[in-house]
Write an enzyme that holds these catalytic residues in place. Sequence first.
Site, PDB file in Angstrom:
ATOM      1  CG  ASP A 210      77.233  43.991  25.419  1.00  0.00           C
ATOM      2  OD1 ASP A 210      76.843  43.425  26.389  1.00  0.00           O
ATOM      3  OD2 ASP A 210      76.942  44.937  25.052  1.00  0.00           O
TER       4      ASP A 210
ATOM      5  CE  LYS B 199      81.275  39.932  29.906  1.00  0.00           C
ATOM      6  NZ  LYS B 199      81.007  40.806  28.536  1.00  0.00           N
TER       7      LYS B 199
ATOM      8  N   GLY C  79      74.488  42.421  30.987  1.00  0.00           N
ATOM      9  CA  GLY C  79      73.345  41.511  30.366  1.00  0.00           C
ATOM     10  C   GLY C  79      74.025  40.586  29.737  1.00  0.00           C
ATOM     11  CG  HIS C  80      76.505  38.332  31.140  1.00  0.00           C
ATOM     12  ND1 HIS C  80      77.599  37.876  32.398  1.00  0.00           N
ATOM     13  CD2 HIS C  80      77.098  39.438  31.186  1.00  0.00           C
ATOM     14  CE1 HIS C  80      78.555  38.863  32.553  1.00  0.00           C
ATOM     15  NE2 HIS C  80      78.043  39.966  31.830  1.00  0.00           N
TER      16      HIS C  80
ATOM     17  CD  GLN D  61      80.199  45.824  33.516  1.00  0.00           C
ATOM     18  OE1 GLN D  61      80.924  45.441  34.574  1.00  0.00           O
ATOM     19  NE2 GLN D  61      78.886  45.421  33.407  1.00  0.00           N
TER      20      GLN D  61
HETATM   21  P1  GDP Z   1      77.985  39.196  27.204  1.00  0.00           P
HETATM   22  O1  GDP Z   1      77.413  40.394  27.814  1.00  0.00           O
HETATM   23  O2  GDP Z   1      79.407  38.942  27.192  1.00  0.00           O
HETATM   24  O3  GDP Z   1      77.679  37.811  27.887  1.00  0.00           O
HETATM   25  O4  GDP Z   1      77.260  39.278  25.906  1.00  0.00           O
HETATM   26  P2  GDP Z   1      75.528  39.520  25.575  1.00  0.00           P
HETATM   27  O5  GDP Z   1      75.058  38.413  26.067  1.00  0.00           O
HETATM   28  O6  GDP Z   1      75.296  40.842  25.765  1.00  0.00           O
HETATM   29  O7  GDP Z   1      75.883  39.502  23.764  1.00  0.00           O
HETATM   30  C1  GDP Z   1      76.229  38.481  23.024  1.00  0.00           C
HETATM   31  C2  GDP Z   1      75.318  37.965  22.388  1.00  0.00           C
HETATM   32  O8  GDP Z   1      75.649  37.054  21.127  1.00  0.00           O
HETATM   33  C3  GDP Z   1      74.076  37.225  22.881  1.00  0.00           C
HETATM   34  O9  GDP Z   1      72.667  37.371  22.161  1.00  0.00           O
HETATM   35  C4  GDP Z   1      74.440  35.666  22.790  1.00  0.00           C
HETATM   36  O10 GDP Z   1      73.462  34.901  22.858  1.00  0.00           O
HETATM   37  C5  GDP Z   1      75.075  35.888  21.299  1.00  0.00           C
HETATM   38  N1  GDP Z   1      76.103  34.979  20.892  1.00  0.00           N
HETATM   39  C6  GDP Z   1      77.191  34.177  21.692  1.00  0.00           C
HETATM   40  N2  GDP Z   1      77.887  34.023  21.200  1.00  0.00           N
HETATM   41  C7  GDP Z   1      77.426  33.746  19.690  1.00  0.00           C
HETATM   42  C8  GDP Z   1      77.677  33.182  18.479  1.00  0.00           C
HETATM   43  O11 GDP Z   1      79.022  32.402  18.569  1.00  0.00           O
HETATM   44  N3  GDP Z   1      77.110  33.388  17.430  1.00  0.00           N
HETATM   45  C9  GDP Z   1      76.097  34.096  17.558  1.00  0.00           C
HETATM   46  N4  GDP Z   1      75.328  34.307  16.597  1.00  0.00           N
HETATM   47  N5  GDP Z   1      75.510  34.589  18.586  1.00  0.00           N
HETATM   48  C10 GDP Z   1      76.184  34.687  19.768  1.00  0.00           C
HETATM   49  P1  IMO Z   2      78.175  42.970  29.808  1.00  0.00           P
HETATM   50  O1  IMO Z   2      78.603  42.405  31.076  1.00  0.00           O
HETATM   51  C1  IMO Z   2      78.577  46.627  27.275  1.00  0.00           C
HETATM   52  C2  IMO Z   2      78.851  50.410  29.166  1.00  0.00           C
HETATM   53  C3  IMO Z   2      77.678  51.504  29.401  1.00  0.00           C
HETATM   54  C4  IMO Z   2      78.544  52.483  29.199  1.00  0.00           C
HETATM   55  C5  IMO Z   2      79.428  52.642  30.349  1.00  0.00           C
HETATM   56  C6  IMO Z   2      79.089  52.873  31.671  1.00  0.00           C
HETATM   57  O2  IMO Z   2      76.983  42.802  29.450  1.00  0.00           O
HETATM   58  O3  IMO Z   2      79.143  43.069  28.808  1.00  0.00           O
HETATM   59  P2  IMO Z   2      77.612  52.034  33.677  1.00  0.00           P
HETATM   60  O4  IMO Z   2      76.137  51.713  33.595  1.00  0.00           O
HETATM   61  O5  IMO Z   2      78.483  50.956  33.862  1.00  0.00           O
HETATM   62  O6  IMO Z   2      78.055  53.015  34.492  1.00  0.00           O
HETATM   63  O7  IMO Z   2      77.867  52.526  32.045  1.00  0.00           O
HETATM   64  O8  IMO Z   2      79.714  50.944  30.211  1.00  0.00           O
HETATM   65  N1  IMO Z   2      78.601  49.116  29.887  1.00  0.00           N
HETATM   66  C7  IMO Z   2      78.372  48.166  29.232  1.00  0.00           C
HETATM   67  N2  IMO Z   2      78.645  47.902  27.772  1.00  0.00           N
HETATM   68  N3  IMO Z   2      78.288  45.383  28.111  1.00  0.00           N
HETATM   69  C8  IMO Z   2      78.301  45.734  29.313  1.00  0.00           C
HETATM   70  O9  IMO Z   2      77.988  44.655  30.125  1.00  0.00           O
HETATM   71  C9  IMO Z   2      78.285  46.896  29.947  1.00  0.00           C
HETATM   72  N4  IMO Z   2      77.892  47.444  31.168  1.00  0.00           N
HETATM   73  C10 IMO Z   2      78.242  48.741  30.999  1.00  0.00           C
HETATM   74  O10 IMO Z   2      77.052  51.391  28.054  1.00  0.00           O
HETATM   75  O11 IMO Z   2      78.958  52.805  28.004  1.00  0.00           O
HETATM   76 MG    MG Z   3      76.106  41.887  27.750  1.00  0.00          MG
END
Ligand code: GDP
Ligand code: IMO
Ligand code: MG
Length: 425
Positions: free
Chosen positions: A13, A16, A40-41, A221
């Site tokens: 999270d 990416k 979840g991106h 991840q």
């Molecule tokens: P990922 O799994 O690595 O793609 O990250 P996620 O999407 O799960 O979580 C990142 C969250 O931060 C998302 O809601 C993005 O829209 C948000 N985000 C990404 N970059 C920035 C930033 O520079 N500032 C803010 N405020 N939000 C951001």
């Molecule tokens: P993105 O791509 C954050 C965590 C789960 C749990 C562990 C194992 O959005 O960054 P799993 O279901 O993969 O067997 O769970 O990994 N986990 C993540 N945490 N971002 C993710 O993906 C994750 N995908 C799995 O919360 O701790």
């Molecule tokens: Mg994510």
Amino acid sequence: MPTVVIIGAQWGDEGKGKIVDFLTEKCDYVVRFQGGCNAGHTVVVGDEKYILHLIPSGILHKNKKCIIGNGVVLDPGGLLKEIETLKNKGIEIDNNLYIAKHCHLIMPYHIAIEEQSEKKKKIGTTKKGIGPCYTDKIARNGVRMIDLLYPEILKNKIQANLEVINFLLKNLYNAESLNAEDIFNQYMNYGDKLKKYIADTDILINEAIDSGKNVLFEGAQGSLLDIDHGTYPYVTSSNTVAGGACTGAGVSPIKINSIIGVVKAYTTRVGGGPFPTEIKDELGEYIRQKGGEYGATTGRPRRCGWLDLVGLRHSVRVNGFTGLVITKLDILDGIDKLKICVGYKYGSRILEEFPKELEILENCTPVYEELPGWKESTRGIKNYENLPDNAKKYLQLIEDSLKIKIQIISTGQKRDEIIVKESPL
Ligand code: GDP
Ligand code: IMO
Ligand code: MG
């Protein structure tokens, strides 16, 4: 520099999706190479928010080839839903999506087994069947994408696997058995709908690289969740580090030009496991609210903490990052004093390297360097010079400690809320 791997440097999270979406502008192909719909991106384009689970985050641009590589574990039902959601928002999928023949499929029995095993041994997984699917892959019992095109093979595999699974469900977990015929019919139906996307993706990707196309590899991840290099057993079940891009896409390491580590300006973690810099007071809650730190896949609140250079040094080493992206700098705006963890104290020892022992990780206390915060808003700043001095100092400390250049700084959710110091493409 035609091939760039984007990797989460922490526990996932890091943002990416936003970075992949941003860099896709200059790319021809975007490839997912591991994980599944545990990812979840989130990508925000204009007023629209998209959450990608399996489909590469490049799909939101027109005419970019998006590939789900062999290293991914794919839930066909989940993928079909994702395709439908995107199509309903006007995104073109059919001409741009390719799925590897060797992708392993998440089956209903993977989810059923995980549901039960999480009751006994809680990792805090996403319950998407990821672990059990990779287990079957390694045990050589897996069902792959290509099996959907061969009904007899599919039927035999499902029947053989269910013999064991149903025994476990009934005798070990006291849970309901699953029906082979139902699963077979369901997956034949998925096959009908998905067969148009099945391709020799290793050939596609290598031909693209050889002809000078720009190819982006999208990690899921984070490195500290890597099955080998993360905080085992509190990890996911795939190689989330850069090496996973080669095995999970069928590309030689010598064809990778750069590896970018995406680092959130602080740290978050979802699920169980050690987290030395976790902030357990109201400041942690403040960051969670301001940063919207709730899982994009499960909605669970993310644990929040200070930036951890010890974990990041480990991540730098096992990935070989050539550059860094810092995201969510804006979330730190207005915090009076900021802390960065520079070491761990364990008993009388100060550790500078990320310990391999879970016991130490769980019981060490972070050693912090304190920095003054900044009052100004950095939200949406596009030019490095316009950042407050203290924000520059915060970034400088990261760069100096990790000895890697920060190439991009993200200052908001939207595509254009970004500072590019040096483009990796
Ligand atoms: P990922 O799994 O690595 O793609 O990250 P996620 O999407 O799960 O979580 C990142 C969250 O931060 C998302 O809601 C993005 O829209 C948000 N985000 C990404 N970059 C920035 C930033 O520079 N500032 C803010 N405020 N939000 C951001
Ligand atoms: P993105 O791509 C954050 C965590 C789960 C749990 C562990 C194992 O959005 O960054 P799993 O279901 O993969 O067997 O769970 O990994 N986990 C993540 N945490 N971002 C993710 O993906 C994750 N995908 C799995 O919360 O701790
Ligand atoms: Mg994510």
